[in-house]
Scaffold this active site. Structure first.
Site, PDB file in Angstrom:
ATOM      1  CG  ASN A   7      -1.824   1.216   1.269  1.00 30.97           C
ATOM      2  OD1 ASN A   7      -1.426   2.296   0.865  1.00 30.97           O
ATOM      3  ND2 ASN A   7      -3.044   1.042   1.749  1.00 30.97           N
ATOM      4  CD  GLU A  34      -4.761   4.276   0.981  1.00 30.34           C
ATOM      5  OE1 GLU A  34      -5.288   5.396   0.882  1.00 30.34           O
ATOM      6  OE2 GLU A  34      -4.269   3.841   2.044  1.00 30.34           O
ATOM      7  CG  ASP A 147      -4.696  -2.030   3.280  1.00 32.45           C
ATOM      8  OD1 ASP A 147      -5.112  -2.729   4.222  1.00 32.45           O
ATOM      9  OD2 ASP A 147      -4.583  -0.792   3.343  1.00 32.45           O
ATOM     10  CG  ASN A 149      -8.151  -1.115   5.477  1.00 28.32           C
ATOM     11  OD1 ASN A 149      -7.358  -0.653   6.298  1.00 28.32           O
ATOM     12  ND2 ASN A 149      -8.416  -0.508   4.339  1.00 28.32           N
ATOM     13  CG  ASP A 218      -0.713  -4.178   4.110  1.00 25.32           C
ATOM     14  OD1 ASP A 218      -1.255  -3.582   3.177  1.00 25.32           O
ATOM     15  OD2 ASP A 218      -0.407  -3.625   5.197  1.00 25.32           O
ATOM     16  CG  ASP A 247      -0.085   4.967   6.275  1.00 24.94           C
ATOM     17  OD1 ASP A 247      -0.021   4.502   5.116  1.00 24.94           O
ATOM     18  OD2 ASP A 247      -1.093   5.546   6.711  1.00 24.94           O
ATOM     19  CG  HIS A 248       0.001   0.210   4.561  1.00 25.03           C
ATOM     20  ND1 HIS A 248      -0.829  -0.828   4.927  1.00 25.03           N
ATOM     21  CD2 HIS A 248      -0.770   1.325   4.598  1.00 25.03           C
ATOM     22  CE1 HIS A 248      -2.040  -0.369   5.167  1.00 25.03           C
ATOM     23  NE2 HIS A 248      -2.043   0.935   4.969  1.00 25.03           N
TER      24      HIS A 248
END
Length: 265
Positions: A7, A34, A147, A149, A218, A247-248
């Site tokens: 991501n 993303e 991802d 989530n 992930d 941030d991943h």
DNA sequence: ATGTCACTACTTTAGTGA
């Protein structure tokens, strides 16, 4: 064969980080999430220059998924998940690379709970379950990577109590993910590292990375035949420590050419 | 509630989604 999911949190804003990681890690296949840009803004030239063919499914501002393949063009088989024709969000792309079906997905975050975004997440999970079952019935090699989530278990979050009512960790979300995996998929990282604390995401807030206050969001799910070829599954954690990074962190697996023998076989 | 990012449109700063 090395297959990764990442991501990127903005494929243009993070392009330098992505290209640096591609060069260092040299994955054969990458599912990206993303992208945060429309199709026309996908940086196809830079990615080709790095040695990758690509297919992508963009969207203005939000979401967006892509599949990259080193030294070849992925064969696009689908954009969008079936089951809700009016769904405009770019969250699923699928392509064949080296005879493997790669499903790249960016599951809805679903916050805040409760609310329409959470309901959409649950519907999306159900649609994914339905479609994933169809893929398994084809009896071909498939990887669902992305991802999700979803924090699958308490082991996958630094502080479970804090996340109980978050859409990433709500019981019904975990239950839906558990049913999906229970169809016969192998969660690659868990398969090779049972009982180990492994995170793939650290918030930008409150120095989460520095404190290792992470989440495992992930995942790479492998169809049964591919699970027998799994030799490695790792997180490129260091990438999360780079400047202007997502941030991943990227997550990747290594597959052997043919089935291998493991202890629990 | 807070925190920190990218992206967008446009009042180049404020919204929004994560």
């Amino acid at each position: 064969m090395k297959i990764a999911t990442y991501n990127v949190n903005g494929v243009n804003g993070r392009l330098k980080v992505l290209l640096r990681w591609l060069e260092e890690a040299r994955p054969d296949v990458v599912a990206l999430q993303e992208l945060k840009g429309p199709d026309a803004r996908f940086p196809v030239q830079e990615i080709e220059r790095a040695g990758y063919g690509a297919v992508w499914h963009g969207q203005k501002s939000w979401n967006g998924v892509a599949i990259l393949a080193r030294d070849q063009e992925p064969l696009l088989t689908r954009k969008g998940l079936p089951g809700e024709p009016k769904d405009e969000q770019s969250r699923y792309i699928e392509a064949i690379v080296d005879g493997i079906v790669i499903g790249g997905l960016y599951l809805p975050n679903g916050n805040p709970y409760p609310g329409p975004k959470f309901d959409y997440k649950l519907r999306w999970l159900q649609r994914l379950q339905d479609y994933a079952a169809e893929l398994l019935e084809l009896d071909v090699p498939v990887i669902l990577a992305g991802d999700f989530n979803v924090i699958p278990t308490e082991l996958d979050v630094y502080k479970p109590e804090r996340w109980r009512n978050d859409a990433l960790f709500r019981a019904e979300v975990r239950e839906s993910y558990r049913k999906l995996v229970g169809q016969g998929w192998a969660d690659a990282v868990r398969e090779l590292h049972p009982g180990e604390r492994i995170y793939t995401f650290w918030d930008y807030f409150r120095n989460a990375y520095g404190r290792d206050a992470g989440l495992r969001l992930d995942h790479l799910l492998l169809s049964p035949g591919l699970a027998k070829r799994l030799t490695k599954a790792e997180v490129d954690k260091r990438v999360r420590g780079w400047e202007h990074t997502s941030d991943h962190a990227p997550v990747w697996i290594e597959l052997s050419e043919s089935a291998i023998k493991r202890r629990d076989d």
